[in-house]
Design an enzyme around this catalytic site. Structure first.
Site, mmCIF file in Angstrom:
data_model
loop_
_atom_site.group_PDB
_atom_site.id
_atom_site.type_symbol
_atom_site.label_atom_id
_atom_site.label_comp_id
_atom_site.label_asym_id
_atom_site.label_seq_id
_atom_site.Cartn_x
_atom_site.Cartn_y
_atom_site.Cartn_z
ATOM 1 N N SER A 22 0.959 -1.117 -0.003
ATOM 2 C CA SER A 22 0.057 0.138 -0.011
ATOM 3 C C SER A 22 0.813 1.292 -0.052
ATOM 4 C CB SER A 22 -0.848 0.068 1.235
ATOM 5 O OG SER A 22 -0.173 -0.086 2.405
ATOM 6 N N ASN A 109 -1.959 -2.975 13.082
ATOM 7 C CA ASN A 109 -3.512 -2.736 13.155
ATOM 8 C C ASN A 109 -3.651 -1.604 14.026
ATOM 9 O OD1 ASN A 109 -3.148 -5.033 11.639
ATOM 10 N ND2 ASN A 109 -4.295 -6.421 13.069
ATOM 11 N N THR A 154 -39.969 27.268 -8.197
ATOM 12 C CA THR A 154 -40.325 25.999 -7.717
ATOM 13 C C THR A 154 -40.571 25.130 -9.235
ATOM 14 O OG1 THR A 154 -42.504 26.224 -7.664
ATOM 15 C CG2 THR A 154 -41.424 26.635 -5.595
ATOM 16 N N HIS A 155 -40.344 23.921 -9.126
ATOM 17 C CA HIS A 155 -40.329 23.067 -10.435
ATOM 18 C C HIS A 155 -39.634 23.852 -11.468
ATOM 19 C CE1 HIS A 155 -43.620 21.040 -8.283
ATOM 20 N NE2 HIS A 155 -43.970 22.187 -7.913
ATOM 21 N N SER A 276 -14.451 26.858 -26.862
ATOM 22 C CA SER A 276 -14.710 25.634 -27.613
ATOM 23 C C SER A 276 -13.506 25.721 -28.567
ATOM 24 C CB SER A 276 -16.072 25.732 -28.277
ATOM 25 O OG SER A 276 -16.056 24.777 -29.423
ATOM 26 N N LYS A 282 -18.228 30.439 -28.290
ATOM 27 C CA LYS A 282 -18.565 30.025 -26.898
ATOM 28 C C LYS A 282 -17.647 30.397 -25.621
ATOM 29 C CE LYS A 282 -20.795 26.259 -26.878
ATOM 30 N NZ LYS A 282 -21.941 25.669 -26.141
ATOM 31 N N ASN A 284 -17.799 28.594 -21.977
ATOM 32 C CA ASN A 284 -18.694 27.437 -21.470
ATOM 33 C C ASN A 284 -18.214 27.309 -19.856
ATOM 34 O OD1 ASN A 284 -19.765 26.398 -23.576
ATOM 35 N ND2 ASN A 284 -17.739 25.432 -24.279
ATOM 36 N N GLU A 289 -19.468 22.718 -14.325
ATOM 37 C CA GLU A 289 -19.684 21.307 -14.665
ATOM 38 C C GLU A 289 -18.809 20.204 -14.347
ATOM 39 O OE1 GLU A 289 -20.047 21.153 -19.267
ATOM 40 O OE2 GLU A 289 -20.954 23.459 -19.025
ATOM 41 N N TYR A 316 -9.309 -6.833 12.855
ATOM 42 C CA TYR A 316 -8.733 -6.288 11.499
ATOM 43 C C TYR A 316 -8.825 -7.342 10.503
ATOM 44 C CZ TYR A 316 -5.473 -4.553 8.226
ATOM 45 O OH TYR A 316 -4.823 -3.932 7.075
ATOM 46 N N GLN A 321 -7.632 -2.088 4.148
ATOM 47 C CA GLN A 321 -6.356 -1.246 3.549
ATOM 48 C C GLN A 321 -7.115 -0.572 2.419
ATOM 49 O OE1 GLN A 321 -2.381 -2.604 3.196
ATOM 50 N NE2 GLN A 321 -2.847 -2.934 0.915
ATOM 51 N N LYS A 324 -8.175 3.514 2.179
ATOM 52 C CA LYS A 324 -7.252 4.672 2.100
ATOM 53 C C LYS A 324 -7.485 5.612 0.867
ATOM 54 C CE LYS A 324 -4.355 2.832 5.166
ATOM 55 N NZ LYS A 324 -5.001 1.702 5.111
HETATM 56 N N1 ARG Z 1 -1.316 -1.530 5.295
HETATM 57 C C1 ARG Z 1 -2.143 -2.137 6.373
HETATM 58 C C2 ARG Z 1 -3.356 -1.192 6.131
HETATM 59 O O1 ARG Z 1 -3.670 -0.165 5.407
HETATM 60 C C3 ARG Z 1 -1.809 -1.734 7.357
HETATM 61 C C4 ARG Z 1 -2.058 -2.747 8.748
HETATM 62 C C5 ARG Z 1 -1.746 -4.151 8.333
HETATM 63 N N2 ARG Z 1 -1.882 -5.164 9.210
HETATM 64 C C6 ARG Z 1 -1.920 -6.388 9.033
HETATM 65 N N3 ARG Z 1 -1.732 -7.211 9.854
HETATM 66 N N4 ARG Z 1 -1.731 -6.969 7.613
HETATM 67 O O2 ARG Z 1 -4.611 -1.689 6.667
#
Ligand code: ARG
Length: 457
Positions: A22, A109, A154-155, A276, A282, A284, A289, A316, A321, A324
């Site tokens: 990660s 964890n 409204t509408h 454009s 144009k 825009n 948007e 956990y 993971q 993120k």
């Molecule tokens: N990279 C892991 C995460 O984002 C960290 C925790 C990993 N823990 C494990 N026991 N594999 O969740």
């Protein structure tokens, strides 16, 4: 060579390294990871769990690593999996056996749970301050447009006259609630999970409160299983950001409509519109948007996060993971949208004349002329019917209500007098609606005052 390979007889397949690593996206938490480790090391030393001089060396070296990362002197390795192990590995490379003591009484964890909380606390704060700038800008704009009459809809059909200030202040209310939601979810983020260990806490006599204080948390998590497996605060933020994007998106939709020739209520600044490649005429509203479009990905992230969490047994699981990239993307998207949206709105030209003209057409004062008859003693339902016929007559004769002569008006009801014209002037319609929360200039002024006070809190 892995930090955890004691029981393994083979090294991981490179494909697996690549798959479960990660570091590509969690390196973003390097500062939080290091600050968390510094607090943990300091506490280990204070509690006599590791020698004080070791704690001091770890603390100092982590500080140096932080500076080196910030000066671009460190490269992370995919093979070291994530930010937590990358930093621990660098620490051990620099100070050998002493560095190996850092992870005492801790698991990745609870470490990752800590890091995300710390990072999202910062992001939620930053987004609040961006929102406050937007709100301040809108309030300033509202103050200048207390008497700018426009049709309320409204509408998407012209309904009753309001002012542009009143319309802007509706968005201020939405954004104030967004700030409030962010504050609220910050409160639940602000709880420190270290000491939860992998799932069952630890036998070391850690001082959890010390670490919480050191890192600026309000308190500590109350259950070790929940401490490592709770991502409610991520979901709450993703949800608050989705609602915030929905508000921006509704505003964008209006800006897009208003800038269309058919409305021409506003004109976007050249610096906030685009042309454009083929049509020379144009101009825009691409920014609006794109904000409207990006709302979709922020909703998508919320859905992704809810789905990741739905089937996870305690505590956990590696699935987590996946939290993120989704939440980082939502945070980044909002942080990118807010400033450009703010500038786009603050630089747009308001066409008071077009707004007023639109309010004059569309019979926006029909309710008021009905109310006029009510004040002269006609029951409202009857009056509604009379004015309905009058509107049909106006449409047929291509006139506004106030263009009818008193004689024409009297055809519909004998109760009309000369004072009707003043009673249905748009200014009268707007400024007669002076209840708290209404469009009258005084009501909007009071609303501006309350919004300012709320911003100060
Ligand atoms: N990279 C892991 C995460 O984002 C960290 C925790 C990993 N823990 C494990 N026991 N594999 O969740």
């Amino acid at each position: 060579m892995k930090l955890w390979d004691g029981r393994f007889s083979k090294s991981t397949d490179p494909m697996v390294d690549d798959f479960h690593s990660s570091i590509r996206f969690d390196s973003r938490m390097y500062k939080q990871d290091i600050q968390g480790s510094m607090a943990h090391a300091k506490m280990l030393g204070e509690c006599g769990i590791i020698p004080v001089q070791d704690a001091v060396l770890i603390y100092k070296t982590l500080q140096e690593i932080l500076a080196d990362i910030e000066n671009g002197k460190v490269t992370f390795e995919i093979g070291a999996e994530d930010i937590h192990m990358n930093i621990e590995k660098i620490l051990i490379e620099r100070i050998g056996d002493v560095g190996k003591r850092l992870h005492t009484g801790r698991s990745r964890n609870d470490q990752v749970a800590l890091d995300i909380r710390m990072l999202l606390k910062e992001e939620a704060t930053e987004i609040q301050s961006q929102l406050k700038k937007l709100i301040q800008g809108l309030i300033g704009m509202a103050e200048k447009n207390l008497d700018t009459i426009m049709p309320g809809y409204t509408h998407l059909q012209r309904a009753q006259p309001i002012t542009f200030a009143h319309h802007l202040m509706a968005y201020v209310q939405m954004f104030l609630r967004d700030v409030d939601r962010l504050k609220d979810c910050y409160r639940r983020m602000n709880v420190m999970p270290l000491g939860s260990g992998a799932l069952a806490g630890t036998t070391y006599p850690l001082d959890r409160a010390f670490v919480a204080k050191e890192l600026g948390f309000d308190g500590i998590t109350d259950n070790s299983l929940d401490g490592v497996s709770d991502r409610d605060f991520v979901l709450e933020l993703a949800s608050a950001l989705s609602i915030l994007m929905m508000h921006l998106s509704r505003f964008c939709e209006e800006i897009i409509l208003w800038s269309a020739h058919e409305f021409s209520f506003i004109e976007l600044d050249d610096a906030f519109s685009t042309g454009s490649s083929i049509m020379p005429q144009k101009k825009n509203p691409d920014v609006a948007e794109l904000v409207r479009g990006k709302t979709g990905r922020v909703y998508g992230n919320l859905m992704a996060l809810l789905t990741v969490m739905k089937g996870l047994p305690l505590a956990y699981n590696k699935d987590m993971q996946e939290d993120k990239e989704a939440i980082f993307d939502s945070v980044d998207t909002v942080k990118m949208c807010l400033p450009v949206f703010t500038q786009m709105v603050l630089t747009m030209k308001v066409r008071n004349d077009k707004m007023l003209n639109a309010a004059k057409g569309g019979f926006t004062n029909a309710t008021d002329i009905a109310d006029y008859l009510v004040k002269k003693g006609v029951p409202f339902r009857d009056s509604h019917g009379i004015i309905g016929k009058m509107v049909a007559y106006c449409i047929k004769n291509n006139k506004n209500i106030d263009e009818l002569s008193l004689q024409e008006l009297k055809e519909f009801s004998g109760r009309f007098e000369e004072d009707v014209y003043a009673a249905i002037a748009l200014e009268t319609c707007v400024n007669g609606r002076r209840l708290p929360g209404g469009p009258a200039a005084d009501s909007v002024k009071a609303s501006i005052q309350r919004a300012r006070e709320q911003l100060m809190e």
